[in-house]
Design an enzyme around this catalytic site. Structure first.
Site, PDB file in Angstrom:
ATOM      1  CD  GLN A   1      -1.090   0.084   4.096  1.00  0.00           C
ATOM      2  OE1 GLN A   1      -1.565   0.858   4.395  1.00  0.00           O
ATOM      3  NE2 GLN A   1      -2.000  -2.151   3.235  1.00  0.00           N
TER       4      GLN A   1
ATOM      5  CG  HIS B   1      -0.883   5.659   3.695  1.00  0.00           C
ATOM      6  ND1 HIS B   1      -2.068   4.991   3.843  1.00  0.00           N
ATOM      7  CD2 HIS B   1       0.334   4.788   4.398  1.00  0.00           C
ATOM      8  CE1 HIS B   1      -1.810   3.938   4.095  1.00  0.00           C
ATOM      9  NE2 HIS B   1      -0.697   4.407   4.827  1.00  0.00           N
TER      10      HIS B   1
ATOM     11  CD  GLU C   1       2.096   3.857   8.507  1.00  0.00           C
ATOM     12  OE1 GLU C   1       2.218   2.671   8.011  1.00  0.00           O
ATOM     13  OE2 GLU C   1       0.625   4.104   8.132  1.00  0.00           O
TER      14      GLU C   1
ATOM     15  CG  HIS D   1       4.117   0.527   4.264  1.00  0.00           C
ATOM     16  ND1 HIS D   1       3.272   2.225   2.905  1.00  0.00           N
ATOM     17  CD2 HIS D   1       3.031   0.382   4.606  1.00  0.00           C
ATOM     18  CE1 HIS D   1       2.597   2.064   3.912  1.00  0.00           C
ATOM     19  NE2 HIS D   1       2.267   1.906   4.999  1.00  0.00           N
TER      20      HIS D   1
ATOM     21  NE  ARG E   1      -6.375  -2.522   1.106  1.00  0.00           N
ATOM     22  CZ  ARG E   1      -7.648  -1.965   1.443  1.00  0.00           C
ATOM     23  NH1 ARG E   1      -8.026  -0.648   0.605  1.00  0.00           N
ATOM     24  NH2 ARG E   1      -7.537  -1.717   2.961  1.00  0.00           N
TER      25      ARG E   1
END
Length: 374
Positions: free
Chosen positions: A93, A95, A130, A242, A261
């Protein structure tokens, strides 16, 4: 400061043991337990005295978050803390950045795509940088690797050798696009990887066996393979591909649930959007080294404004909790730690609003403190 109760998300890749063990419950659990959410994201807010933390904050944003945080981020908690426990691989995936998320969310809202629709790509208008701090041995794929050509040539798999030539010519985007749009057959890849025998190759062999025909397996060959010991951390910026393969960690992120994804999944994959969002920037593994932040306290520095994560090893003398005057989520990983009049055991958490006075931690244990970035 008040006790915080977080929901557990039962994704199918979750562990039947880790979260229950940390919380002192019986295991194995009937359902997989993938993520313990400790935040105010509207998709699944934690609760304070039975009220959603999002509602608590909305009732008095200045007292709960502090006027400075409200001016910077609005009347919402800008970070989300999780305990993540992966028994098998998550999807590959990426972001979006803040501008991409805002534009994508607005477009899908205007088009009337339901937020819970399988093909919905942007659940909110926020970005999702993140960081994960391992609390057990953890394996991950993180970012395009600058040594992918070396790995591909070691395998001696014919399609991979062709990709290696193109990577050396600077055509990473083209290689990834070709893989996602028409992956070659790779029935023989698992055996080649098993024969090569490195941890990286064995991880690819495992993915090939689990996801036959999934082009995400081949994209994974181009990524850094990272093995984390407890206390090691990785930071994943917008656009960084990642996948966590297995293990457990305390994860902190900007408060978003946006995921695009790229494979290792049966869920919706939008190749065009994925290629637009991916950052085609090879580099070393994005490991973050902790730095001292006071007695018995470390933090993991990142460039993200929404969050900072501290860990305090409590034992002997009282330890002052960092970030007084800011909203904080406290999470006790193990032992028993007392702050104010609240005692936290392993797996328990607390909400400390910005209006709290200076607090100290006593007892014996490991305490994570999540707050807003500097």
């Amino acid at each position: 400061m008040q006790r915080l109760t977080g929901p557990i998300r039962p994704y199918d890749w979750g562990s039947h043991e880790v979260i229950a063990r940390v919380q002192g419950r019986d295991f194995p659990t009937a359902e997989p337990e993938a993520e313990l959410w400790l935040g105010a994201h509207p998709a699944d807010p934690a609760t304070v005295d039975g009220r959603g933390l999002d509602a608590v904050i909305a009732g008095d944003p200045d007292a709960e978050l502090g006027a400075t945080v409200v001016r910077r981020f609005g009347a919402k908690l800008p970070f989300l803390l999780k305990l993540l426990a992966a028994q098998r691989p998550l999807s590959l995936q990426v972001h979006p950045n803040l501008a991409q998320a805002a534009a994508g969310f607005e477009a899908e809202e205007a088009a009337g795509v339901p937020v819970d629709a399988p093909q919905r790509r942007y659940k909110d208008a926020n970005h999702k940088p993140e960081m994960l701090v391992a609390v057990g041995r953890t394996q991950a794929l993180a970012g395009f690797a600058d040594d992918a050509t070396v790995f591909l040539r070691k395998l001696q798999w014919p399609p991979g050798l062709g990709w290696a030539d193109r990577l050396e010519a600077g055509d990473l985007h083209g290689v990834v696009s070709d893989i996602l749009r028409g992956a070659p057959d790779f029935d023989d890849l698992a055996d080649l990887c098993a024969a090569e025998g490195s941890a990286r190759a064995l991880a690819i062999a495992d993915l090939a066996a689990r996801y036959p025909g999934d082009p995400g397996v081949l994209v994974a060959m181009l990524l850094n393979h990272v093995e984390l010991s407890p206390g090691d951390a990785i930071y994943l910026a917008a656009g960084s591909p990642h996948a966590y393969l297995r293990g457990a960690g305390v994860e902190i992120m900007a408060a978003s649930d946006n995921v695009l994804r790229g494979g290792l999944t049966s869920k919706f994959v939008d190749v065009d959007e994925l290629l637009r969002i991916l950052a085609f920037e090879p580099g070393p593994p994005p490991v973050v080294t902790p730095v001292s932040a006071g007695p018995s306290t470390v933090r993991w520095p990142t460039p993200t404004a929404e969050f900072t994560l501290y860990e305090i090893t409590v034992g002997g003398s009282p330890v002052a909790l960092p970030a007084v005057g800011s909203p904080r989520v406290l999470f006790c990983l193990e032992g028993e730690v007392r702050a104010a009049d609240l005692s936290l055991r392993g797996g328990e958490s607390a909400w400390s609003p910005a209006s709290d006075p200076e607090l100290t931690a006593r007892g014996t244990g490991r305490l994570f403190v999540a707050t807003v970035g500097g």
